[in-house]
Design an enzyme around this catalytic site. Sequence first.
Site, short mmCIF file in Angstrom:
data_model
loop_
_atom_site.label_atom_id
_atom_site.label_comp_id
_atom_site.label_asym_id
_atom_site.label_seq_id
_atom_site.Cartn_x
_atom_site.Cartn_y
_atom_site.Cartn_z
N SER A 39 62.67 20.87 -31.10
CA SER A 39 63.31 21.53 -32.25
C SER A 39 64.11 22.76 -31.83
O SER A 39 64.98 23.21 -32.59
CB SER A 39 62.24 21.99 -33.26
N CYS A 156 40.13 23.58 -42.89
CA CYS A 156 40.38 23.44 -44.34
C CYS A 156 39.21 22.75 -45.05
O CYS A 156 38.95 23.01 -46.23
CB CYS A 156 41.67 22.68 -44.58
N HIS A 251 41.50 19.37 -51.22
CA HIS A 251 40.25 18.81 -50.68
C HIS A 251 39.13 19.04 -51.69
O HIS A 251 38.84 20.18 -52.08
CB HIS A 251 39.86 19.51 -49.37
P1 NAP Z 1 52.16 19.09 -37.87
O1 NAP Z 1 52.76 18.87 -39.22
O2 NAP Z 1 52.02 17.94 -36.95
O3 NAP Z 1 53.08 20.24 -37.16
C1 NAP Z 1 52.89 20.56 -35.81
C2 NAP Z 1 53.78 21.72 -35.38
O4 NAP Z 1 53.46 22.00 -34.01
C3 NAP Z 1 55.28 21.43 -35.45
O5 NAP Z 1 55.98 22.58 -35.84
C4 NAP Z 1 55.61 21.11 -34.00
O6 NAP Z 1 56.96 21.36 -33.62
C5 NAP Z 1 54.70 22.09 -33.29
N1 NAP Z 1 54.54 21.75 -31.88
C6 NAP Z 1 54.22 20.56 -31.34
N2 NAP Z 1 54.24 20.65 -29.98
C7 NAP Z 1 54.58 21.93 -29.68
C8 NAP Z 1 54.80 22.65 -28.47
N3 NAP Z 1 54.68 22.05 -27.28
N4 NAP Z 1 55.13 23.96 -28.55
C9 NAP Z 1 55.27 24.57 -29.75
N5 NAP Z 1 55.11 23.93 -30.93
C10 NAP Z 1 54.77 22.64 -30.90
O7 NAP Z 1 50.73 19.76 -37.97
P2 NAP Z 1 50.06 20.62 -39.18
O8 NAP Z 1 49.39 19.73 -40.16
O9 NAP Z 1 51.05 21.61 -39.65
O10 NAP Z 1 48.88 21.34 -38.40
C11 NAP Z 1 49.14 22.37 -37.44
C12 NAP Z 1 47.82 22.99 -37.04
O11 NAP Z 1 47.18 23.53 -38.19
C13 NAP Z 1 46.83 22.01 -36.43
O12 NAP Z 1 46.08 22.67 -35.43
C14 NAP Z 1 45.94 21.65 -37.60
O13 NAP Z 1 44.65 21.25 -37.17
C15 NAP Z 1 45.87 22.98 -38.34
N6 NAP Z 1 45.54 22.89 -39.76
C16 NAP Z 1 46.18 22.03 -40.60
C17 NAP Z 1 45.81 22.01 -41.95
C18 NAP Z 1 46.51 21.13 -42.95
O14 NAP Z 1 46.07 21.12 -44.12
N7 NAP Z 1 47.57 20.41 -42.59
C19 NAP Z 1 44.81 22.84 -42.42
C20 NAP Z 1 44.17 23.72 -41.54
C21 NAP Z 1 44.55 23.73 -40.21
P3 NAP Z 1 58.07 20.19 -33.56
O15 NAP Z 1 58.44 19.90 -34.99
O16 NAP Z 1 59.18 20.80 -32.80
O17 NAP Z 1 57.44 19.03 -32.87
#
Ligand code: NAP
Length: 362
Positions: A39, A156, A251
Amino acid sequence: MRYRVGVIGATGMVGQRFVRLLENHPWFRVTALCASPSSAGKTYEEAVKGRWAFDCPIPEYAKRITVTDAAQVEKVAAEVDFVFCAVSLPKSETRALEEAYARAEVPVVSNNSACRQLPDVPMMIPEINGGHAGVIAAQRRRLGTKRGFIAVKPNCSIQSYVPALTPLLGCGIQKISVCTYQAISGAGKTFARWPEMIDNVIPYIGGEEEKSEQEPLKVWGTLSPSGDEIISAAEPVISAQCLRVPVSDGHMAAVSVSFERKPSAEEMIAAWRQFRTEPERMGLPSAPSPFLQYFDEPDRPQTRLDRDFGGGMGVSIGRLREDRIFDWRFVCLSHNTLRGAAGGGVLTAEYLCAKGLIEAKE
Ligand code: NAP
């Protein structure tokens, strides 16, 4: 005071929530949006093209910000006072990235699980355990930093039943059995990107049951007398089952609980309705007031009707009744990407700013 803020993982599901929540924030102004090398170099609008997860448009302020590779720590460190972090990376890489920012004197408020079980990293729900921020001084000594540290949010999945059980801790909670019904946004997905979830339930979310059983004990833990670590609570014992259900956001948790001293239904409902929190008293911009609501109606809370209670930061409880094996059972609900992720991160940052643990550099 305005703080300059970076979002690491800004293009993901949680990152997009941060970008929305920070649009008109009274204290925070976004100065860096970071993601993976794929990105980096694109405008934010280009980087999220085809995967913006919401019906509302991308906030104008964010559209033309050029996304930075999160690995450019020194560059980002010069542009921000602190960062939020929500990335999909293996745990070891997430921890290395977060510690690199902390060592570059950038406080990190993290949604990731990589550092949650480190004893000098506070795992915060500010309404419940704001005092755990006291361990940050010890963490700074370990990292050799003056400003930098990592504070994390819990998973979460626990953020509906831990708030609901907290006002009842004085009755000596002994055993908890909980089944969570978790939205697909918790996996970073929408129905468009995960059509297999339509008309389906998947009875497995990797690692979720372990987190749901262990993380509440750290949230309910205490700061050691030396202030060097958070000592997790030894009880109650928790048994969790976590299911993925065909819901976009929110949730739900069905809870059964036993106490040393069984409270009456009236006591429990009064404890929920009267629960007031430190973030409410401090008047923090994202603090819900009240934090908890209890429904007398037998068919509430419902996901679509109630997930946005308190701006998505409140927790809804209902269906309190006697249990045939435990003492009581009830149902509770929270918004997983607001209370459970980005919103909880913003509230944690507000709390740490108000306590002087995050300071603006200028
Ligand atoms: P997601 O939609 O898959 O987004 C992942 C993000 O990480 C994207 O911005 C991606 O960038 C970035 N990323 C991937 N590889 C990277 C790298 N090498 N260097 C820097 N950035 C990188 O995931 P999400 O649901 O937002 O979750 C993110 C985190 O929050 C996870 O650890 C998850 O367990 C935690 N979380 C999520 C929730 C929820 O409700 N979704 C709740 C609590 C905690 P690109 O777009 O450039 O690939």
